[in-house]
Design an enzyme around this catalytic site. Structure first.
Site, short mmCIF file in Angstrom:
data_model
loop_
_atom_site.label_atom_id
_atom_site.label_comp_id
_atom_site.label_asym_id
_atom_site.label_seq_id
_atom_site.Cartn_x
_atom_site.Cartn_y
_atom_site.Cartn_z
N PRO A 138 0.81 -1.22 0.00
CA PRO A 138 0.00 0.00 0.00
C PRO A 138 0.85 1.28 0.00
CG PRO A 138 -0.89 -1.59 1.56
CD PRO A 138 0.39 -2.18 1.04
N GLU A 371 4.08 -2.60 -13.59
CA GLU A 371 5.39 -3.05 -14.12
C GLU A 371 6.34 -1.87 -14.33
OE1 GLU A 371 6.30 -6.11 -14.69
OE2 GLU A 371 4.51 -7.32 -15.10
N GLY A 372 6.26 -0.90 -13.43
CA GLY A 372 7.05 0.33 -13.56
C GLY A 372 6.21 1.34 -14.30
P1 TGC Z 1 18.54 0.14 -7.53
O1 TGC Z 1 19.56 0.64 -6.56
O2 TGC Z 1 18.47 0.73 -8.88
O3 TGC Z 1 18.69 -1.44 -7.69
C1 TGC Z 1 18.69 -2.32 -6.59
C2 TGC Z 1 19.32 -3.62 -7.04
O4 TGC Z 1 18.56 -4.17 -8.11
C3 TGC Z 1 19.35 -4.24 -9.31
N1 TGC Z 1 18.48 -3.86 -10.44
C4 TGC Z 1 18.02 -4.75 -11.31
N2 TGC Z 1 18.23 -6.07 -11.43
C5 TGC Z 1 17.62 -6.71 -12.43
N3 TGC Z 1 16.80 -6.06 -13.30
C6 TGC Z 1 16.56 -4.75 -13.20
N4 TGC Z 1 15.73 -4.15 -14.06
C7 TGC Z 1 17.18 -4.02 -12.18
N5 TGC Z 1 17.17 -2.73 -11.80
C8 TGC Z 1 17.97 -2.64 -10.73
C9 TGC Z 1 20.48 -3.27 -9.09
O5 TGC Z 1 21.61 -3.61 -9.86
C10 TGC Z 1 20.72 -3.42 -7.62
O6 TGC Z 1 21.40 -4.65 -7.43
P2 TGC Z 1 22.55 -4.77 -6.30
O7 TGC Z 1 22.99 -6.19 -6.39
O8 TGC Z 1 23.59 -3.75 -6.69
O9 TGC Z 1 21.89 -4.42 -5.00
O10 TGC Z 1 17.13 0.21 -6.80
P3 TGC Z 1 16.20 1.42 -6.46
O11 TGC Z 1 15.65 1.16 -5.10
O12 TGC Z 1 16.90 2.73 -6.72
O13 TGC Z 1 14.98 1.24 -7.47
C11 TGC Z 1 15.13 1.24 -8.82
C12 TGC Z 1 13.76 1.25 -9.52
C13 TGC Z 1 12.95 2.47 -9.17
C14 TGC Z 1 14.06 1.26 -10.99
C15 TGC Z 1 12.96 0.00 -9.18
O14 TGC Z 1 12.68 -0.07 -7.85
C16 TGC Z 1 11.70 -0.15 -9.98
O15 TGC Z 1 11.76 -0.71 -11.07
N6 TGC Z 1 10.52 0.31 -9.48
C17 TGC Z 1 9.23 0.04 -10.12
C18 TGC Z 1 8.52 -1.07 -9.36
C19 TGC Z 1 7.75 -1.97 -10.26
O16 TGC Z 1 7.92 -2.04 -11.46
N7 TGC Z 1 6.85 -2.72 -9.67
C20 TGC Z 1 6.09 -3.69 -10.42
C21 TGC Z 1 5.36 -4.63 -9.51
S1 TGC Z 1 4.78 -6.08 -10.32
C22 TGC Z 1 3.57 -5.56 -11.33
O17 TGC Z 1 3.30 -4.43 -11.52
C23 TGC Z 1 2.85 -6.65 -12.03
S2 TGC Z 1 1.57 -6.16 -13.06
C24 TGC Z 1 1.33 -7.65 -13.72
C25 TGC Z 1 0.35 -7.79 -14.78
O18 TGC Z 1 -0.86 -7.88 -14.44
O19 TGC Z 1 0.77 -7.93 -15.96
P1 FAD Z 2 3.33 5.43 -6.85
O1 FAD Z 2 4.60 4.71 -6.81
O2 FAD Z 2 2.74 5.94 -5.58
O3 FAD Z 2 3.34 6.53 -7.94
C1 FAD Z 2 2.33 7.53 -8.06
C2 FAD Z 2 2.81 8.53 -9.15
O4 FAD Z 2 4.06 9.13 -8.73
C3 FAD Z 2 3.09 7.86 -10.49
O5 FAD Z 2 2.74 8.72 -11.53
C4 FAD Z 2 4.59 7.66 -10.46
O6 FAD Z 2 5.17 7.58 -11.75
C5 FAD Z 2 5.03 8.93 -9.73
N1 FAD Z 2 6.35 8.76 -9.13
C6 FAD Z 2 6.72 7.91 -8.15
N2 FAD Z 2 8.03 8.04 -7.87
C7 FAD Z 2 8.50 8.99 -8.70
C8 FAD Z 2 9.78 9.58 -8.94
N3 FAD Z 2 10.87 9.20 -8.25
N4 FAD Z 2 9.89 10.56 -9.87
C9 FAD Z 2 8.80 10.93 -10.61
N5 FAD Z 2 7.55 10.41 -10.44
C10 FAD Z 2 7.42 9.46 -9.51
N6 FAD Z 2 2.11 -5.12 -8.22
C11 FAD Z 2 2.59 -6.33 -7.87
O7 FAD Z 2 3.52 -6.45 -7.08
N7 FAD Z 2 2.06 -7.46 -8.41
C12 FAD Z 2 1.03 -7.43 -9.29
O8 FAD Z 2 0.58 -8.49 -9.76
C13 FAD Z 2 0.48 -6.16 -9.65
N8 FAD Z 2 -0.60 -6.10 -10.48
C14 FAD Z 2 -1.19 -4.88 -10.69
C15 FAD Z 2 -2.39 -4.82 -11.40
C16 FAD Z 2 -3.04 -3.61 -11.59
C17 FAD Z 2 -4.36 -3.57 -12.30
C18 FAD Z 2 -2.43 -2.41 -11.13
C19 FAD Z 2 -3.09 -1.08 -11.38
C20 FAD Z 2 -1.25 -2.46 -10.42
C21 FAD Z 2 -0.62 -3.69 -10.19
N9 FAD Z 2 0.54 -3.77 -9.41
C22 FAD Z 2 1.07 -5.00 -9.07
C23 FAD Z 2 1.09 -2.59 -8.77
C24 FAD Z 2 1.92 -1.71 -9.70
O9 FAD Z 2 3.15 -2.29 -9.97
C25 FAD Z 2 2.08 -0.35 -9.02
O10 FAD Z 2 0.81 0.28 -9.09
C26 FAD Z 2 3.15 0.51 -9.66
O11 FAD Z 2 4.44 -0.02 -9.42
C27 FAD Z 2 3.11 1.95 -9.17
O12 FAD Z 2 2.99 2.02 -7.78
P2 FAD Z 2 1.85 2.93 -7.09
O13 FAD Z 2 0.56 2.62 -7.73
O14 FAD Z 2 1.99 2.76 -5.64
O15 FAD Z 2 2.19 4.42 -7.50
#
Ligand code: TGC
Ligand code: FAD
Length: 392
Positions: A138, A371-372
């Site tokens: 959350p 997914e970011g």
């Molecule tokens: P940072 O310091 O950049 O990295 C921490 C450690 O991670 C490594 N790393 C990676 N490794 C593999 N692949 C990547 N793309 C990587 N990016 C970074 C990095 O080398 C480091 O490793 P180590 O060994 O040196 O510790 O970490 P940070 O805390 O500054 O964060 C970087 C950031 C913002 C890019 C990352 O946290 C991020 O990608 N945030 C977005 C979160 C996100 O995408 N959440 C998705 C949740 S799942 C989802 O949304 C499923 S939807 C599914 C669906 O329905 O299709």
């Molecule tokens: P926040 O991180 O609170 O971001 C809010 C806004 O602030 C966004 O516009 C963002 O880009 C912006 N922002 C944040 N940080 C910065 C920055 N440093 N600089 C500039 N702008 C910034 N997650 C899972 O783990 N597993 C799943 O299966 C999964 N499925 C999902 C399915 C759906 C339908 C949805 C909607 C989400 C799902 N997610 C899942 C979560 C999803 O990965 C997050 O919603 C996403 O990573 C963004 O997090 P947040 O919603 O908390 O937004």
């Protein structure tokens, strides 16, 4: 199905192997036959049709790129094309497959013990076991390294406390890959836990009120003193790079999938523009409509080439996170613009679920965020370009 001559203007078809075309075509036929006739209804009623799961399993969709354990062992281009066709149906359908394959089966395959792989992967490939991926909380979305979910060592096993939010497939999952910190410190202590349905203290609740991805389960997971045995901890991964490397895999698929949503919107808008008459002419005869269609097709072709190149590099094992980010960022944004533009060509009809545009338009709002977010991928690229981290 091969695309019509006009949708496949750059003859992408000629760049695909017979195997890749076959993987695409069986899924395309399935989506046309079994999903699209009811896609609007699923969205309207907010239901995901569970009956498609065994059928998708038969087509080799789940864990498609993995070797062994009943998985198809396909290349990444085939997997991308499959996701494109699923998302041409609905982003919810593609999400189901992405999460099952890239976010649950992939980490078990990459980081699991032999026993864990044997226990979960064959059932998941058959669609008999459903998986989910719990990273977001959350209070920690874009910044998962701040997560509060904790795993405390207790005897042989672990005790899990915390919660996860927005988890696709969460309330129907048999197994959840849950990322938790083992200490009070930084992200380096993050580990992956296989939490199974029915473990005492583990609950999943559906999130109500969604206007996007309505044909998909999206859930909140809660863990209250959940005892996870040692055999359910992923042994080969520690740190934030674990979940982030799963995301690389899933994000590449999403880049390809978004093209499918764009194609569905473009084809619907073109067909409508040719048949809808205003001022005595089909609206396709007006230059403003043609400009919209030309912009759509141009962006589809570019997105297709980008996705294809991305997956070819992935097949060669040399894709970088920045390359994945560029494709996810571009393709989802252009798909959103195409959906919106298609909706406008459809006029008032475009706001109903009789046509696909508004459904895709609303779905893509989620795809833009999960997914970011678009902004996170901008910053990943910014960091790759400048060497400067602008996240915090
Ligand atoms: P940072 O310091 O950049 O990295 C921490 C450690 O991670 C490594 N790393 C990676 N490794 C593999 N692949 C990547 N793309 C990587 N990016 C970074 C990095 O080398 C480091 O490793 P180590 O060994 O040196 O510790 O970490 P940070 O805390 O500054 O964060 C970087 C950031 C913002 C890019 C990352 O946290 C991020 O990608 N945030 C977005 C979160 C996100 O995408 N959440 C998705 C949740 S799942 C989802 O949304 C499923 S939807 C599914 C669906 O329905 O299709
Ligand atoms: P926040 O991180 O609170 O971001 C809010 C806004 O602030 C966004 O516009 C963002 O880009 C912006 N922002 C944040 N940080 C910065 C920055 N440093 N600089 C500039 N702008 C910034 N997650 C899972 O783990 N597993 C799943 O299966 C999964 N499925 C999902 C399915 C759906 C339908 C949805 C909607 C989400 C799902 N997610 C899942 C979560 C999803 O990965 C997050 O919603 C996403 O990573 C963004 O997090 P947040 O919603 O908390 O937004």
């Amino acid at each position: 199905m091969p695309r019509s001559d006009i949708t496949d203007l750059y003859r992408i078809d000629e760049l695909l192997s017979d195997e890749e075309k076959a993987a695409r075509d069986v899924v395309a036929a399935f989506v046309d036959r079994e999903y699209l006739p009811k896609a609007g209804k699923y969205f309207r009623h907010g239901t995901f049709p569970l009956e498609v799961i065994p059928k998708l399993a038969e087509l080799g969709v789940f864990g498609a790129t993995l070797d062994g354990y009943g998985c198809a062992g396909m290349g990444n281009v085939s997997y991308g094309l499959i996701l494109q066709e699923l998302e041409r149906g609905d982003s919810g359908l593609r999400s189901f497959a992405s999460v099952q394959s890239s976010l649950c089966m992939y980490p078990i395959h990459a980081f699991g013990s032999d026993e864990q792989k044997e226990r979960f992967l064959p059932g998941m490939a058959k669609g008999k076991l459903i998986g989910c991926f719990g990273l977001t909380e959350p209070d920690f979305g874009s910044d998962p390294g701040g997560m509060r979910t904790r795993a405390r060592k207790d005897g042989d096993g672990w005790v899990l406390n915390g919660s996860k939010m927005w988890i696709t497939n969460g309330s129907i999952a048999d197994v959840a890959v849950v990322w938790a910190k083992t200490g009070e410190g930084g992200a380096e202590s993050i580990r992956g836990y296989l939490v199974e349905k029915g473990m005492p203290g583990f609950t999943a609740r559906e999130i109500e009120g969604k206007f996007s991805l309505r044909a998909s389960f999206t859930s909140e997971l809660a863990f209250q003193d959940v005892r996870v045995p040692a055999r359910n901890v992923l042994p080969k991964v520690e740190g934030l790079n674990g979940p982030l490397s799963c995301l690389n895999h899933a994000r590449a698929g999403i880049a390809f999938g978004a093209v499918g949503a764009a194609i569905a919107c473009f084809e619907a808008a073109r067909e409508y523009a040719l048949s809808r008459v205003q001022f005595g002419k089909p609206i396709a005869a007006f230059q403003l409509t043609q400009a919209k269609l030309a912009d759509m097709l141009q962006e589809i072709v570019k997105a297709q080439l980008l996705s294809l190149r991305l997956m070819r590099m992935k097949d060669q094992g040399k894709v970088s996170a920045a390359q994945v980010s560029l494709a996810k960022r571009n393709n989802v944004r252009v798909a959103m613009e195409i959906a919106r533009s298609a909706r406008s060509i459809l006029g008032a009809n475009g706001i109903t679920d009789e046509y696909p545009a508004v459904r895709h338009m609303l779905n893509l709002e989620s795809v833009y965020t999960y997914e970011g977010t678009h902004e996170v991928h901008t910053l990943i690229l910014g960091r790759a370009i400048t060497g400067i981290d602008a996240f915090s």
